[in-house]
Design a protein around this motif. Structure first.
Motif, short mmCIF file in Angstrom:
data_model
loop_
_atom_site.label_atom_id
_atom_site.label_comp_id
_atom_site.label_asym_id
_atom_site.label_seq_id
_atom_site.Cartn_x
_atom_site.Cartn_y
_atom_site.Cartn_z
N HIS A 58 -16.26 -21.55 -31.65
CA HIS A 58 -17.08 -21.44 -30.44
C HIS A 58 -17.07 -22.76 -29.66
N ASP A 59 -16.64 -22.67 -28.41
CA ASP A 59 -16.59 -23.80 -27.48
C ASP A 59 -15.65 -24.92 -27.92
N ALA A 60 -14.87 -24.69 -28.98
CA ALA A 60 -13.93 -25.73 -29.42
C ALA A 60 -12.66 -25.67 -28.58
N SER A 61 -12.03 -26.83 -28.41
CA SER A 61 -10.74 -26.88 -27.75
C SER A 61 -9.66 -26.55 -28.78
N LEU A 62 -8.79 -25.62 -28.43
CA LEU A 62 -7.77 -25.14 -29.37
C LEU A 62 -6.37 -25.36 -28.81
N ALA A 63 -5.45 -25.61 -29.71
CA ALA A 63 -4.03 -25.69 -29.36
C ALA A 63 -3.36 -24.42 -29.82
N SER A 64 -2.57 -23.82 -28.96
CA SER A 64 -1.97 -22.52 -29.27
C SER A 64 -0.53 -22.47 -28.82
N VAL A 65 0.29 -21.85 -29.66
CA VAL A 65 1.66 -21.50 -29.27
C VAL A 65 1.76 -19.98 -29.32
N LYS A 66 2.17 -19.38 -28.22
CA LYS A 66 2.21 -17.93 -28.14
C LYS A 66 3.57 -17.47 -27.62
N LEU A 67 3.99 -16.33 -28.08
CA LEU A 67 5.19 -15.70 -27.50
C LEU A 67 5.03 -14.19 -27.51
N ASN A 68 5.65 -13.55 -26.57
CA ASN A 68 5.63 -12.09 -26.49
C ASN A 68 6.82 -11.53 -27.25
N PHE A 69 6.62 -10.35 -27.86
CA PHE A 69 7.72 -9.69 -28.54
C PHE A 69 7.80 -8.24 -28.07
N THR A 70 9.02 -7.72 -28.04
CA THR A 70 9.27 -6.34 -27.64
C THR A 70 10.29 -5.74 -28.60
N GLY A 71 10.50 -4.45 -28.48
CA GLY A 71 11.44 -3.75 -29.35
C GLY A 71 10.76 -2.59 -30.02
N SER A 72 10.98 -2.42 -31.32
CA SER A 72 10.34 -1.33 -32.06
C SER A 72 8.82 -1.45 -32.00
N PHE A 73 8.32 -2.68 -31.97
CA PHE A 73 6.89 -2.97 -31.79
C PHE A 73 6.79 -4.00 -30.67
N TYR A 74 5.68 -3.98 -29.94
CA TYR A 74 5.55 -4.98 -28.87
C TYR A 74 4.12 -5.47 -28.77
N GLY A 75 4.02 -6.71 -28.33
CA GLY A 75 2.71 -7.34 -28.23
C GLY A 75 2.88 -8.83 -28.08
N THR A 76 1.93 -9.59 -28.65
CA THR A 76 1.91 -11.04 -28.54
C THR A 76 1.68 -11.64 -29.93
N ALA A 77 2.39 -12.70 -30.23
CA ALA A 77 2.18 -13.43 -31.48
C ALA A 77 1.76 -14.85 -31.14
N GLY A 78 0.83 -15.40 -31.93
CA GLY A 78 0.36 -16.74 -31.65
C GLY A 78 0.01 -17.50 -32.91
#
Length: 207
Positions: A58-78
């Motif tokens: 809560h209210d913390a500063s976060l570092a994130s690496v995200k990428l989108n994926f597509t194909g048989s399944f699709y969405g976002t990974a982080g």
């Protein structure tokens, strides 16, 4: 949909295989031995995932690496870390002193590479073991609060979040981050269906 214990065990095993490969690659990059494990995996609705992570960050500063994926399944990974943990990880990996200007300069590139290795390890494990085709976008680095990092704008209660806690242990330094896979509507059901087929195949071969 409800996930059975067998299905959840299979998901955790797939993720463990992926982080094992990722740890091997990270160990090749640095002098320190990196142990990477997944204490737990949960399947949550968008609301439940937000409540769990917001309770911790809560209210913390976060570092994130995200990428989108597509194909048989699709969405976002982080991969998400509190910024203090992210800086500590980068310091160990690069040898830069905590708090130095040089550390800030190399942090984005280093964390993006680490996130890319871990996420691709996990997604590659899912793709290879289940024999499903996947495409990945380039990773994107972001620093923000959990409200803006976790969910895409079109997330609904039908969106399934696979939340896996990742524990990095490096030279007595224990850092905890979260691997988050967000499956868009329908594709999580497709993933579970393929896992069920794999479980059935293994059961048939055991006789």
């Amino acid at each position: 949909m409800n996930v059975t214990a067998d299905q959840l065990d299979a998901l955790q095993e797939l993720i463990n295989i992926g982080v094992g490969r990722a740890a091997s690659l990270l160990n090749e990059m640095v002098d320190s031995h990196i142990h990477l494990e997944i204490p737990f995996v949960k399947i949550l609705t968008a609301t439940a995932a937000y409540q769990e992570l917001n309770g911790r960050f809560h209210d913390a500063s976060l570092a994130s690496v995200k990428l989108n994926f597509t194909g048989s399944f699709y969405g976002t990974a982080g991969l998400i870390f509190p910024t203090e943990s992210a800086s500590a990880l980068v310091s160990v990996l690069t040898g830069e002193e905590p708090g130095s200007d040089d550390l800030d300069a190399v942090k984005i590139g280093t964390l993006t590479e680490v996130g890319n290795i871990v996420i691709n390890g996990v997604m590659g494990s899912i793709s290879n073991v289940l024999k499903q085709h996947m495409n990945y976008a380039l990773p994107v680095y972001l620093e923000d609060k959990i409200d803006n990092l976790l969910l895409p704008a079109n997330a609904s209660e039908a969106t399934k979040i696979l939340l896996a806690q990742a524990r990095f242990t490096i030279a007595q330094l224990e850092l905890i981050g979260d691997i988050i896979l967000i499956f868009e509507v329908g594709t999580f059901d497709a993933l579970i269906h393929v896992i069920d087929e794999e479980i059935s195949l293994l059961a048939d071969n055991s006789y």
